[in-house]
Structure formats: C-alpha cells, structure tokens
Motif scaffolding. Structure first.
Motif, PDB file in Angstrom:
ATOM      1  N   HIS B  58       1.098  -1.210   0.559  1.00  0.00           N
ATOM      2  CA  HIS B  58      -0.107  -0.325   0.176  1.00  0.00           C
ATOM      3  C   HIS B  58       0.817   1.655  -0.198  1.00  0.00           C
ATOM      4  O   HIS B  58       1.667   1.245   0.587  1.00  0.00           O
ATOM      5  CB  HIS B  58      -1.369   0.223   1.269  1.00  0.00           C
ATOM      6  N   VAL B  60       0.303   4.341   0.940  1.00  0.00           N
ATOM      7  CA  VAL B  60       0.454   5.528   2.375  1.00  0.00           C
ATOM      8  C   VAL B  60       0.694   4.052   3.313  1.00  0.00           C
ATOM      9  O   VAL B  60       1.407   4.847   4.215  1.00  0.00           O
ATOM     10  CB  VAL B  60      -1.257   5.512   2.236  1.00  0.00           C
ATOM     11  N   MET B  64      -1.527  -0.098   6.236  1.00  0.00           N
ATOM     12  CA  MET B  64      -2.594  -1.094   5.376  1.00  0.00           C
ATOM     13  C   MET B  64      -3.107  -1.991   4.024  1.00  0.00           C
ATOM     14  O   MET B  64      -1.610  -2.292   3.991  1.00  0.00           O
ATOM     15  CB  MET B  64      -3.068   0.756   4.940  1.00  0.00           C
ATOM     16  N   ASP B 229      -3.754   3.852  -9.547  1.00  0.00           N
ATOM     17  CA  ASP B 229      -3.617   5.026  -9.343  1.00  0.00           C
ATOM     18  C   ASP B 229      -4.802   5.585  -9.586  1.00  0.00           C
ATOM     19  O   ASP B 229      -4.858   6.865  -8.879  1.00  0.00           O
ATOM     20  CB  ASP B 229      -2.768   6.256 -10.901  1.00  0.00           C
ATOM     21  N   ARG B 231      -7.669   3.911  -8.576  1.00  0.00           N
ATOM     22  CA  ARG B 231      -8.041   3.631  -7.899  1.00  0.00           C
ATOM     23  C   ARG B 231      -8.331   3.628  -6.399  1.00  0.00           C
ATOM     24  O   ARG B 231      -7.147   4.981  -6.161  1.00  0.00           O
ATOM     25  CB  ARG B 231      -7.959   2.178  -7.756  1.00  0.00           C
ATOM     26  N   ASP B 232      -8.981   3.521  -5.377  1.00  0.00           N
ATOM     27  CA  ASP B 232      -8.582   3.352  -3.664  1.00  0.00           C
ATOM     28  C   ASP B 232      -7.918   4.113  -3.026  1.00  0.00           C
ATOM     29  O   ASP B 232      -6.769   4.729  -2.649  1.00  0.00           O
ATOM     30  CB  ASP B 232     -10.284   3.206  -3.639  1.00  0.00           C
ATOM     31  N   ASP B 233      -7.497   2.821  -3.845  1.00  0.00           N
ATOM     32  CA  ASP B 233      -5.743   1.954  -2.655  1.00  0.00           C
ATOM     33  C   ASP B 233      -4.741   2.237  -3.513  1.00  0.00           C
ATOM     34  O   ASP B 233      -4.889   1.289  -4.651  1.00  0.00           O
ATOM     35  CB  ASP B 233      -6.104   0.589  -2.189  1.00  0.00           C
ATOM     36  N   GLN B 234      -3.413   2.758  -3.401  1.00  0.00           N
ATOM     37  CA  GLN B 234      -2.485   3.450  -4.199  1.00  0.00           C
ATOM     38  C   GLN B 234      -1.878   2.329  -4.359  1.00  0.00           C
ATOM     39  O   GLN B 234      -1.979   1.997  -2.973  1.00  0.00           O
ATOM     40  CB  GLN B 234      -2.203   4.318  -5.179  1.00  0.00           C
TER      41      GLN B 234
ATOM     42  N   ASP C 173      -1.417  13.646   1.542  1.00  0.00           N
ATOM     43  CA  ASP C 173      -2.427  12.345   1.111  1.00  0.00           C
ATOM     44  C   ASP C 173      -2.390  11.192   1.969  1.00  0.00           C
ATOM     45  O   ASP C 173      -0.827  10.259   2.034  1.00  0.00           O
ATOM     46  CB  ASP C 173      -2.737  12.173  -0.241  1.00  0.00           C
ATOM     47  N   LEU C 174      -3.657  11.114   2.918  1.00  0.00           N
ATOM     48  CA  LEU C 174      -3.731   8.942   3.043  1.00  0.00           C
ATOM     49  C   LEU C 174      -3.882   8.534   1.933  1.00  0.00           C
ATOM     50  O   LEU C 174      -3.840   7.771   1.886  1.00  0.00           O
ATOM     51  CB  LEU C 174      -4.787   9.544   4.172  1.00  0.00           C
ATOM     52  N   ARG C 175      -5.133   9.799   1.074  1.00  0.00           N
ATOM     53  CA  ARG C 175      -5.400   8.316  -0.084  1.00  0.00           C
ATOM     54  C   ARG C 175      -6.042   9.889  -1.028  1.00  0.00           C
ATOM     55  O   ARG C 175      -5.830  11.047  -0.518  1.00  0.00           O
ATOM     56  CB  ARG C 175      -7.136   8.036   0.461  1.00  0.00           C
ATOM     57  N   ARG C 176      -6.338   9.808  -2.110  1.00  0.00           N
ATOM     58  CA  ARG C 176      -6.215  10.268  -3.078  1.00  0.00           C
ATOM     59  C   ARG C 176      -7.397  11.155  -3.378  1.00  0.00           C
ATOM     60  O   ARG C 176      -8.099  11.082  -2.852  1.00  0.00           O
ATOM     61  CB  ARG C 176      -6.572   8.978  -4.442  1.00  0.00           C
ATOM     62  N   SER C 207     -10.380   7.958   5.339  1.00  0.00           N
ATOM     63  CA  SER C 207      -9.920   8.169   4.766  1.00  0.00           C
ATOM     64  C   SER C 207      -8.503   6.647   4.367  1.00  0.00           C
ATOM     65  O   SER C 207      -8.534   6.213   3.485  1.00  0.00           O
ATOM     66  CB  SER C 207      -8.058   8.953   5.134  1.00  0.00           C
ATOM     67  N   LEU C 208      -8.580   6.067   5.982  1.00  0.00           N
ATOM     68  CA  LEU C 208      -8.433   4.656   5.879  1.00  0.00           C
ATOM     69  C   LEU C 208      -9.094   3.770   5.302  1.00  0.00           C
ATOM     70  O   LEU C 208      -8.944   2.330   5.268  1.00  0.00           O
ATOM     71  CB  LEU C 208      -7.836   4.684   7.214  1.00  0.00           C
TER      72      LEU C 208
END
Lengths: 264, 389, 395
Positions: B58, B60, B64, B229, B231-234, C173-176, C207-208
């Motif tokens: 993930h 971030v 995650m 890129d 999507r929600d989870d990069q 950013d935590l999320r896009r 965000s998570l």
C-alpha cells in the motif's frame, strides 16, 4: 673501502711477522720504533680552517667555537683538554661529522664535510669514524658480539665475514671469551672495551673518543688507555680524544687545550 | 645477526608494553569486526534479495491493506511470470519461547513458487494444499516451538483476537543463508474465512511478483503502480531489495551510529598504539643517537620505528582476526542466528570485514609511527646523544 | 603522603603520552555518557509523559495501539465502567473535556526530507473533538489548532520539518485527493506525542477506510486510585475483550524494548571500549613507573612507605583518567542540541529522541573514567610499590 688492516695487525702481532700491509704508511714507520710521542710528520688527516660554531638559545647566540684552525696529522694520538663549556665536544662532533660548523671548512679523511648531506655524512661516518663514548652506549638488548657487529650491518659483508671481523675485534680488546654476554653482565671497563671493539670493527681511519675514561675506575681507565695506545701504535689509527683527566691526556702524543672557543 | 634481530629484540624490550599493545589491537580488531558484522548481517537479507522479484504494498502505509483482486491485475501484465500475496498476521507464541517471529497468511498455490529460496518437500507442499489449517515453519522456529510435522500448534496474534490452531504440515529449508528460518506461513483462505479476521476480508498485505526479465524490473514497477493509480488504494512497487531496505532504512540512525562507533574504536586503537610507539622512541632517543653516530642514517632510524610499529600492529591484527573467527564465526554467530533469526538470519564475519580490519590495523600501524619516526629522524645526533631519559 | 602536585606535574611533563591516553579515555567516556544521555532523553519522551490518571484500553492480545482494534459500540460501553470521570462541559472559554476518547492510530510512509530519498514511518493519530483538551500538556506553539471535523492536522514539535509534506503550510495525502493540511505545531512536554501527527478522527478514519472502529480508547479516571477498579471491571468483562494499562505504564512499556536496546547497546559498546582504554592507561602508567624507578627509589630511601608509593601512582592514574573524563564529558555536551530519529520497535514508527545532559550523567561519567584509571593504574602502581630502593638507585 680499505679493509683488513686490523686482521693484518693481528697477524703481525700473533706471528711476529713484519711488513704487513698498512695504510697509515709513513706514520706507521715513525711510530714503529716505539718512541711515538712525535708531532707525527705525516699528511694531515683532519684539517679545520676558520671554524666557527654558534648555537641559538632563545634570542641569545652562543659562540662556542670562533675562527678555529686545526691540523691533525694522520696516525697521531691527540688529547684535547679544557674546562666545561669550552667547546671540546662541539669540536669533536665536527671532526666526527656529527655536527657542522656555522662557518669555515672541515676536511676530514679526505672529504669536505661542510658540503655533505646528512645521508652522505652518515655513510661517511660508518666508513671513516669509530666512536668511543663516555657512557659506552652499548645497546642493552644485544650481546657483546652483536653490539660489535652493528656497524658492519651497514656494509655488504657476508655473515661469515662479519663474524670473523667481530671475533678479531673482540680479540684485540681481549674479550673473545665474553662474546655472548649482554652489556649488563659486563663490568664498566669491559663494556668500554666492547665499545672500542665496535669502534674499530669497521677499520675506520679515525677514532674519536669523548671522555672515554670518565665513567671508569683508575684500573679500568688504564686498561682502556693502554688499548687505545696500542690501536694507535700497532694499528696506526689516528685518535682524537676529549678528556678531563690529566692522566689520560698524558698517554696521548699531543695535548691540546681549548679555552673559550680557541685552541691555546 | 641482521637488522631484523635488533628490531625484534627492541620490540620486546618493554615486554609488557608490547604485549599489552598487541592485546589492545587484537581487542579493537575483534570489536571493530563485530560491529561491522552487525552492519553487514543487518543488510544481508536485502543484499541477497532476488533480482527478479518485485514487492507491491500500500502506498500510504505498511499497515494498510490492498483488495485481493489486485493480484489479478498484476498477473495480467505481460512480463510478470508469477505473482503471489500474503497478509501479516503478527503471530505470538503464547508460551513466549520466542519474543518475535514472522507469521503470515499466504496463497498456498503460488507462494512457494515465487519465494523459491524457501524449499518445501513436494509431499509436504501437497499436504498443505489439502489441509485448510496447515502451516509450514522454518526449521529453527519448529525447534524453538517444539513441534514437528503432524503436530498441533496454537498461536495468538498481535492483531487478531483469540487462539489460532494450526496443524504443522511442513518444514521449509533455506537455500540461501539470508533466509529467515524463523518464519511461519499458513493458508490465506483459512485466514480469510475466519470471522475474527472479518475486517481484513478479501484484503491482502502485499504482493510478490516474479518478472521474466530482471532488467525490466523498474519499468514493470511503474506499470503496476500506474494500474492502481486511479483506484482508492494506490500501490508502491519496488524491487525486493528496496522493499527490504525500506524496513531497514528505519534503522538508519542506529547503523549510522555504528559507523561512528567503528571509527571511535579505531581512534582508540590508534591513540594507544601511537602512545606506545612514542614512549618507545622517547626512551630510545639516546640509542638512536648512538646508531646515527655509528653510521646509521636517519632513514634507518625511521625504518626501525616504522617497522616496529607495523609489526606490532600486524601481530595484533592477525591475533584479532583469529579471535574474531573463533569468537564470532565459531561461538557467537550460531547462537545469534538461532536466537535472533528475525534480525540476523546469518551472523558471520565475512572475509571482506576481516581483511578490512587487518588492513586498517596495518594502516594505523604506519600512521601511529609517522610522527615519532619523523621526530626521531629529525633530531640532531648531538642532541639525541645528550638525551638520557 | 606524597603530594598530589608531584603526580600532576609528572603528567604535565609527558604531554604527548598524557594526551594520547586521556584522549582514548575521553572517547570511551563520550560513548558512555552519550548512551546515558540518550537514556535520559528516552525517559523524558516516554517515561515522564504518560499520565497516571489516564488508562489506555487496547484489544486483548495487542501490545500497541497500532495493532489494536476496538469496535465503535464498545467505546460507549466503557463510559459506564467504574472510576471513569464523566465528560466535563466547557464553560467560559475552558474547552470541554471528554471522559472517554476513542482514537485511530496508523503509521504512514513519509519521505525523509534530507535529500536521501529514504522513507520511514510516521505515526498519525485521529482524535475526536476534545482530544487535545483531553491532554492538558499539549499546547499549540505555532500556527493554530485544527478545526474540528476538517482535514486539518497539527504536527509534533520533534518531527516538524523532518519529512516531506509534514510541515506547517504543506499537505500530504492519506488517500487520493484527500489531502491533510498541516496548520500548526504542538508540543507536549517532551513526550513521545511530539513525534506524532494529530488530526480529526472521522476524517482520518474515512481516509483509511476503517470507519468500523478505533485503535485504542483513553479513559480519564476520577482519580489515580480508581485505576485498579476500572482495570478489573474492564478485564473481567469477557464480552469486551479488552485490557487496560495506565498511560504512564503504557508509554514506559512502549519504549522498553527500544530504550533497553539503545541504552544497552551504548553502554555495552562503552564497556568494550573501556577495556582498550584501561589497557592504554596501564601501558602509560607502566612506562611512568619504569622511567621513574630511580625517583621511586629515592622516595623510598627518603622514607616513604610502599603504601604511599602505591597510592601516589594510583592517584596519578586516576588523575590521568579524569583528564580524559572531563574532556569526554565536555565534548558529549555538544550532543545536547542533537536530536536523533530512531525507530520505535513497538509502534514501528519514528520517534525523535534527544540527548539530555543531567547532573547524574556527568557524575556517572566522571566516576566511570575514575574507575578506568583505578583499574588501569592498579598493577603498575603495585609494581612501583615493589621497587627496591637499593636496586633502583644503582640502575
């Protein structure tokens, strides 16, 4: 490099044969008759001209030698006396190539010392000068034989040849039975005789001695002086000795006095 | 006799000084080697990482998770030979026989094909595929947890509640020395079906892919990340080596401190050696004067001092290297490999470190002698002769 | 007794030897004192920061907030437990202080802002309204507090400026497309909180993608003494599946491994180093004895006892080591302004630690150097005391 005259001298002594090869030529002949106490008429082996030597101590300049001239004929045995601080040791050091005059020329054993580099001087010393110190200065971790052998390590002699010479030199000083002893196992007189063996093992032209009897009792001092006389007469070594001891000076053929930087 | 005789005699003139100096050098060589071994062993895993493997996590946070369906997208990319996935489980031994070991749930069909340096016998692998709660352990971990194939094993998790019961179906062997032999792997489907892991349902922790052409690794990494890129989870994809370094990177402050510590120990070695040599030279100044008077040159004196220093350093260095081999590679290494396998799967001093330690000891031997040698050779003979202390 | 000035003068005469030996000892003392100072820094960051009257509640089996997870509805159940302080309403400018807060804690990758391109983990804490008021030690030192329910965050003083995007005025950013805006910097009495980023619970949770629950719950107790009542009530309820720890204990436990590892490592290294330095001192003192055997003989002849010779040389060794000790301790004070970022093994995130000089560190370091001198100087001093006056004078 001239080598072999000690062996030659030894041989002469042992077999009582005359006419052995000697490099000290004329001087030898003159001394051969045993009188010896001559103003030996041979060519000069030490020629000092207008020698000055000053030291810097802080801002002060101390003039130790001042315009001194000296000629030492080859084959003579000279004693230099004088009060402390008169410059005796400085003069000796200049002759031995350990120190250089501030001004003036020093010609010793055919070389002009003033023009030689430190490295050249070291090599020159190893071939021309034998040293005898007041405090013997033997290397404590080496045996008597090894101490004598030390200067030979600077030559290209083979190990066997070196051993032979060491044995001869120690025989000359009468310590062939002490070869494997360490300095601390020897008496003061014996130590000084080992030091003398070290001084002659390279067959130098000149032997310089700085108070050679200063640390010795009377009896040992006499032995050492007799040995030096023999080196002078039999082996035709030029000896230049600094001493305080009138009895020692007495044994030399020439006595000189140095006072306040000038020869009397 | 030759000049070496004199040098040798001189060396042990102050016997205890020389012996103690040699002891210090040997000791510092051992300490230095040990520190460097830690640094080398620490990054061994990353250094030995397969060149043809990519890791995807993930973007971030490492904590995650990614949707499981991402694996299909990765597998669809031309140039990706195989891909598998896993989820971190945070397993703990309820009996606390081992403070930490890696535990994760992985895909039983593909994991050991992608991570092929963990070798599982074919029969055991087949058994795993038919045993829902089957687990495969490293040989060292199995020994610590006192289980063998066929045994029941209960562990707890730092993340998921309750006791988790497994059946040990296999023991993997490491074909590379950097492989952690304290890892436990069990089936992801088993994990995914358990209600206690409901908040991770259909989620995975990271993906490992094999590429056909290792030179295209960077390009494929970008390609993978580009797919997700929007999507929600990069994702963040990197070579396995970079992946492992990103964990190790967090320890960079400690590794940096280790670098300074190894410089420190070398400094201490240099100071002590230089002091011993300086004391020797000081005590022998008069003697060097005598040697010079007899006809030895300043170069000879320099040579004696330098030679003695280098010889002492060499003796200490060789003894130190020998001790290192015995202490670390012989005694300590195997113990550390067993007890701290998660951090140091392979803890041995490599020859390169031993050579470096020996080389540095010799270099410091030269360095320690430079000043005393220069001073002694520059001293005027007449002054040296006058010095009696 | 032989006057100590005699020894001091002896040390001054042998300048090079004294400097080399003291230099070695100074290095050892430097490492030793640095480890102690780091220990003090860790103590301050973790040991002193947690509160006695706050309990941290985690899921059973979890050792840290990071791996813990608690369902939303369980948070409210905690409010009714014994010993829990009720919510305090805000009045007259004093903000409201909740009695129970559930927070989400996560580590995110952050690029270290030193040009190396390296990444590490930073701990982010999402807290409900009143989260900051819950911690009276936390104060905004620059910028402002985040607006409740917004995407604004504040960053701890220790980590400001260390990572890309996590500094006032920047965003990450935590999320896009959901940037978190850094609007201020807070300090919290030097505690581990200062290595965290604080934001709004719901924003961060969304965000998570973890709206279902929180990581941990903090409970304000009516008094210190209420902790055991609260703890036993919570842990007795198997339905909850939770465990409670005093916040102060939680922090201490969080740092135990890291602190033990770092301080142990430092002191271990210093002790190994000290072996070498002690041998160095022994070499120097041995040389001093050998060079002064005549002097020692004279002193003995003058009537000084063996014991006074022994003491004299031991004192000289200690003085020598203390020179090194003072230099090492003085140099290590330079570290007082240095901060190191290390990984906390428990939370797997970076904590920024400082080296804290204290009187205790200075005293311990000096004593340590003195002991090195004592050990290193003992055998040479014994040798000196055995010098025979007769033999020494003759040599």
């Amino acid at each position: 490099m001239t080598t072999g005259s000690i062996e030659a001298g030894e041989a002469k002594e042992a077999k009582s044969e005359g006419g052995a090869a000697s490099k000290a030529g004329a001087a030898a002949k003159e001394k051969g008759d045993g009188k010896g106490k001559a103003d030996a008429g041979g060519p000069s082996i030490v020629t000092l001209r207008k020698i000055s030597r000053s030291f810097q101590r802080g801002r002060e300049t101390i003039q130790v030698l001042d315009g001194l001239d000296l000629e030492v004929p080859a084959g003579s045995f000279e004693a230099l006396m004088g009060p402390s601080g008169s410059g005796k040791s400085t003069l000796l050091n200049i002759i031995a190539g350990l120190d250089r005059p501030t001004t003036g020329d020093a010609e010793v054993a055919g070389s002009n010392l003033s023009r030689m580099s430190d490295g050249e001087l070291a090599k020159w010393r190893s071939q021309n000068i034998g040293f005898i110190f007041q405090s013997f200065n033997l290397i404590p971790v080496l045996t008597a034989a090894q101490n004598v052998e030390l200067p030979l390590l600077l030559t290209h002699l083979s190990s066997d040849e070196r051993k032979k010479r060491v044995a001869t030199a120690l025989r000359v000083v009468g310590l062939e039975d002490r070869m494997e002893h360490y300095p601390r196992q020897l008496s003061g007189g014996q130590e000084q005789r080992v030091a003398i063996a070290r001084a002659i093992v390279n067959d130098p032209k000149i032997i310089v001695a700085d108070e050679p009897t200063g640390d010795l009792d009377r009896k040992s001092a006499d032995d050492v002086l007799t040995l030096m006389e023999r080196l002078n007469k039999e082996f035709h070594k030029t000896i230049f000795m600094v001493t305080h001891d009138p009895a020692a000076a007495e044994r030399a053929s020439v006595q000189r006095r140095l006072d306040k930087g000038a020869l009397q | 006799m030759n000049l070496a005789t004199y040098a040798r005699r001189n060396m042990f003139r102050r016997r205890w000084r020389t012996i103690l100096t040699i002891v210090v050098i040997a000791l510092t060589v051992v300490i230095f080697s040990a520190i460097r071994t830690v640094v080398v062993a620490w990054s061994a895993g990353a250094d030995e990482a397969a060149q043809d493997r990519l890791a995807t996590r993930h973007k971030v946070s490492i904590t995650m998770q990614l949707p499981k369906r991402y694996i299909d997208d990765v597998r669809a990319i031309p140039g990706i030979k195989a891909a598998s996935w896993a989820v971190w489980f945070g397993g703990k031994d309820p009996k606390k026989r081992i403070p930490f070991f890696a535990t994760f749930a992985a895909d039983q069909h593909t994991w050991f094909d992608v991570i092929d340096e963990m070798k599982v016998p074919a029969a055991q692998l087949a058994e795993w595929k038919t045993t829902a709660n089957g687990a495969i352990l490293g040989d060292v971990l199995a020994k610590t947890l006192e289980v063998k194939v066929g045994d029941r094993l209960v562990i707890t998790s730092d993340i998921y509640p309750g006791d988790w019961e497994f059946k040990v179906v296999g023991i993997y062997e490491a074909t590379r020395k950097s492989v952690d032999r304290n890892t436990m792997v069990f089936r992801w489907d088993f994990f995914n079906n358990d209600p206690r892991a409901s908040f991770s349902r259909e989620q995975i922790g990271w993906m490992m892919s094999r590429v056909s052409d290792p030179r295209k690794g960077a390009e494929l990494s970008r390609q993978i990340d580009k797919i997700f890129d929007e999507r929600d989870d990069q994702t963040m994809t990197m070579s396995e080596r970079a992946f492992q370094l990103s964990f190790l990177g967090a320890f960079s402050a400690i590794l940096k401190a280790f670098d300074w510590i190894s410089v420190g120990i070398l400094l201490i070695m240099a100071l002590i050696l230089a002091n011993s040599i300086a004391m020797n030279v000081r005590e022998r100044t008069h003697e060097y004067g005598v040697l010079r008077a007899v006809g030895f040159s300043a170069g000879h004196v320099r040579g004696f001092i330098l030679g003695e220093s280098v010889l002492i350093a060499a003796l200490g260095g060789v003894i130190g290297v020998a001790l290192t081999v015995v202490l670390i590679n012989g005694l300590l290494g195997p113990v550390i490999e067993e007890s701290m396998a998660a951090f140091f799967p392979y803890f041995r001093t490599p020859p390169s470190v031993l050579l470096m330690a020996l080389g540095l000891a010799l270099a410091l031997g030269v360095a320690a002698a430079v000043l005393p040698a220069r001073r002694a050779s520059r001293l005027k003979v007449t002054d040296a002769l006058r010095r009696l202390d | 007794m032989i006057p100590v000035q005699y020894n001091i003068r002896s040390l001054m005469v042998r300048k090079v030897t004294t400097a080399a030996t003291a230099g070695g000892i100074a290095l050892v003392v430097f490492v030793f004192a640095a480890a102690l100072m780091l220990g003090e820094g860790i103590n301050r960051a973790f040991g002193s920061s947690g509160r006695q009257d706050v309990a941290v509640v985690l899921r059973n089996g979890s050792d840290s907030e990071l791996s813990s997870g608690i369902n939303n509805d369980l948070v409210n159940l905690l409010k009714g437990q014994p010993g829990v302080s009720p919510d305090r309403a805000g009045e007259g400018g004093v903000p409201a202080v909740p009695g129970v807060i559930g927070e989400v804690v996560v580590v995110v990758s952050a690029e270290i802002d030193d040009g190396s391109g390296g990444t590490t983990n930073v701990l982010i804490r999402g807290m409900p309204a009143g989260g900051m008021a819950f911690r009276p030690e936390a104060k905004i030192v620059s910028g402002r507090a985040p607006a409740p329910g917004s995407n604004e965050v504040v960053v701890g003083k220790s980590i400001t400026g260390r990572f890309k995007g996590i500094s006032p005025g920047q965003s990450f950013d935590l999320r896009r497309n959901r940037p978190l805006q850094v609007v201020g910097v807070f300090e919290a009495n030097g505690s581990a909180y200062e290595s965290e980023v604080w934001g709004d619970l719901d924003v961060i949770r969304t965000s998570l993608g973890r709206s279902a629950g929180v990581s941990s719950v903090r409970v304000r107790l009516a008094s210190n003494g209420q902790f055991s009542a609260f703890k036993s009530a919570v842990e007795a309820d198997k339905q909850l599946g939770m465990k409670a720890t005093r916040e102060s204990d939680y922090f201490r436990k969080q740092s135990e491994q890291t602190s033990g590892f770092l301080v142990g490592l430092g002191i271990g290294v210093a002790i190994l180093f000290s072996l070498a330095a002690m041998i160095g001192a022994a070499i120097t003192m041995n040389g001093a004895v050998a060079n002064r055997s005549k002097e020692i003989g004279t002193l003995r002849a003058l009537g000084f006892s063996r014991l006074s010779i022994l003491i004299s040389f031991v004192l000289e060794a200690i003085a020598l080591a203390l020179i090194g000790g003072v230099i090492g301790t003085a140099l290590v004070m330079l570290l007082a302004s240095v901060e190191v970022s290390v990984l906390n093994f428990q939370t797997f995130s970076q904590v920024v630690l400082s080296f804290r000089p204290t009187a205790a560190v200075v005293v311990t370091a000096l004593v340590f150097s003195g002991v090195m001198g004592l050990v290193g100087g003992l055998f040479p001093a014994i040798r000196a005391s055995r010098v025979s006056p007769v033999e020494a004078m003759r040599a």
